[in-house]
Design a protein around this motif. Structure first.
Motif, PDB file in Angstrom:
ATOM      1  N   GLY A 133     -18.508   3.604  -0.013  1.00 41.62           N
ATOM      2  CA  GLY A 133     -18.752   4.016  -1.004  1.00 41.62           C
ATOM      3  C   GLY A 133     -18.186   5.641  -1.042  1.00 41.62           C
ATOM      4  O   GLY A 133     -17.946   6.205  -0.301  1.00 41.62           O
ATOM      5  N   GLU A 171     -13.549   3.716  -4.637  1.00 39.69           N
ATOM      6  CA  GLU A 171     -12.334   4.555  -4.163  1.00 39.69           C
ATOM      7  C   GLU A 171     -11.172   3.621  -3.670  1.00 39.69           C
ATOM      8  O   GLU A 171     -11.163   2.514  -3.477  1.00 39.69           O
ATOM      9  N   CYS A 188     -16.733  -0.795  -2.862  1.00 41.89           N
ATOM     10  CA  CYS A 188     -16.372   0.651  -2.973  1.00 41.89           C
ATOM     11  C   CYS A 188     -15.279   0.843  -4.336  1.00 41.89           C
ATOM     12  O   CYS A 188     -14.324   0.420  -4.271  1.00 41.89           O
TER      13      CYS A 188
HETATM   14  S1  SF4 Z   1     -14.582   5.557   0.257  1.00 38.96           S
HETATM   15 FE1  SF4 Z   1     -14.779   4.762   2.453  1.00 38.96          FE
HETATM   16  S2  SF4 Z   1     -15.462   2.606   1.934  1.00 38.96           S
HETATM   17 FE2  SF4 Z   1     -14.579   3.462   0.029  1.00 38.96          FE
HETATM   18  S3  SF4 Z   1     -12.597   2.959   0.018  1.00 38.96           S
HETATM   19 FE3  SF4 Z   1     -12.538   5.021   1.194  1.00 38.96          FE
HETATM   20  S4  SF4 Z   1     -13.030   4.878   3.487  1.00 38.96           S
HETATM   21 FE4  SF4 Z   1     -13.256   2.743   2.449  1.00 38.96          FE
END
Ligand code: SF4
Length: 348
Positions: A123, A76, A74
């Protein structure tokens, strides 16, 4: 505890529960009083929360089963998450499962008699192809198990994508607000609280039941826990998972500095079993008719008081969480039976 204290405490919380059952919307200061309740009032507080829970849900416990259909990778930076770009937590990363793999996991959920199967991918948000892929799996699962609800949790969603999931038969969409708006920037910088609200709204507009919840214990104050509970009332989330932070080694929130800072801050409540119960009771009082799920962290933070959570909450996740193990389903079944509660069978 003096007899007077017992009488006053039970009257006070039962009166408040009765007012809630007659339509009173809990004020912020009343919600704060719940979080600040003396420990010796916990049984009275939970009994009052149970009065509300029982009014709407009887002794039934809803069970959700998580399918982690895409793990890690991911971009993020959610500071609590082991799948984020800033996490060093050891993780088995994999791309989106095939439809057959997702369907096989859903079959397992059905074999456990889970009422809801939650299909989750990591994601920021899905591509249109990913939505189509998941929608295809949803169609098959719904055809085989029309009684089982399907919840999708795919990240930020646009209205077209929400519509496609609705048309495929998804019953619910989960996107957590995670924390109070006033604390949000402390836990994520790559997408906004507003974007999260927009995703919940897109799901709702498409006719999908909105699910949104929180993670308690990330360094927010008591006021901010109340702020998040009230925000979910405003959002009209049908289902509210209340997670308690699992400090996963390798994630920013589990660094020594972060944990020491939380422990040293007098404005931050330590996540004790008794505080977790007060949090769940407060969510029940603020969102009386909503599905409240004692979620990730219940085993670790409620410890031996875990069964008591079901006097306020009416739902659980079965088996494992996304990247962390949960209690075995047999132990959940035993816990529910020991309480004299009922494992809710999937409804057609
Ligand atoms: S968007 Fe979802 S998978 Fe990505 S870091 Fe944040 S919580 Fe984790």
């Amino acid at each position: 505890m003096s007899p007077n204290l017992a009488t006053t405490s039970s009257t006070r919380w039962f009166d408040l529960a009765d007012r809630v059952l007659h339509g009173h919307e809990l004020t912020d200061s009343q919600a704060l009083e719940i979080l600040a309740a003396p420990d010796e009032e916990i049984l009275d507080l939970l009994a009052a929360a149970y009065r509300i829970r029982h009014h709407y849900f009887g002794n039934r416990v809803k069970l959700n089963y998580l399918v982690n259909a895409k793990n890690g990778l991911c971009p993020e930076d959610c500071h609590y998450c082991s799948q984020s770009k800033d996490s060093d937590a050891p993780l088995e990363k994999y791309r989106l499962m095939t439809q057959e793999q997702i369907i096989e996991k859903a079959e397992h959920a059905a074999s456990l008699h889970a009422g809801t199967c939650c299909i989750v991918i990591s994601g920021r948000g899905p591509t249109d192809d990913e939505v189509e892929h998941v929608a295809g799996a949803v169609r098959t699962i719904k055809a085989r198990h029309p009684e089982m609800k399907i919840c999708a949790c795919l990240g930020l969603l646009n209205p077209d994508q929400a519509q496609r999931l609705a048309e495929a038969g998804a019953d619910r969409y989960n996107h957590n607000i995670n924390t109070a708006e006033s604390y949000y920037d402390e836990i994520c910088s790559t997408h906004t609280y507003r974007e999260r609200l927009e995703t919940v709204a897109a799901a709702k507009k498409a006719g999908i039941s909105p699910c949104s919840g929180v993670i308690v214990g990330m360094g927010e104050t008591r006021h901010q826990v109340v702020e998040s509970a009230v925000a979910l009332r405003t959002l009209d989330a049908d289902s509210i998972p209340v997670n308690f932070l699992l400090e996963i080694e390798g994630t920013p929130l589990a660094s020594d500095e972060e944990m020491a800072a939380r422990a040293a801050n007098p404005d931050i409540d330590p996540i004790t079993p008794r505080y977790c119960l007060k949090v769940l009771a407060m969510f029940r009082f603020v969102n009386p008719s909503k599905e409240i799920r004692a979620s990730a962290g219940r085993e670790e933070h409620l410890r031996s008081l875990q069964p008591m959570s079901l006097y306020a909450a009416n739902a659980l996740f079965l088996a494992d969480y996304l990247t962390e193990p949960g209690q075995a389903p047999d132990m959940d079944r035993q816990m529910i039976e020991d309480l004299g509660f009922e494992w809710e069978a999937p409804q057609p």
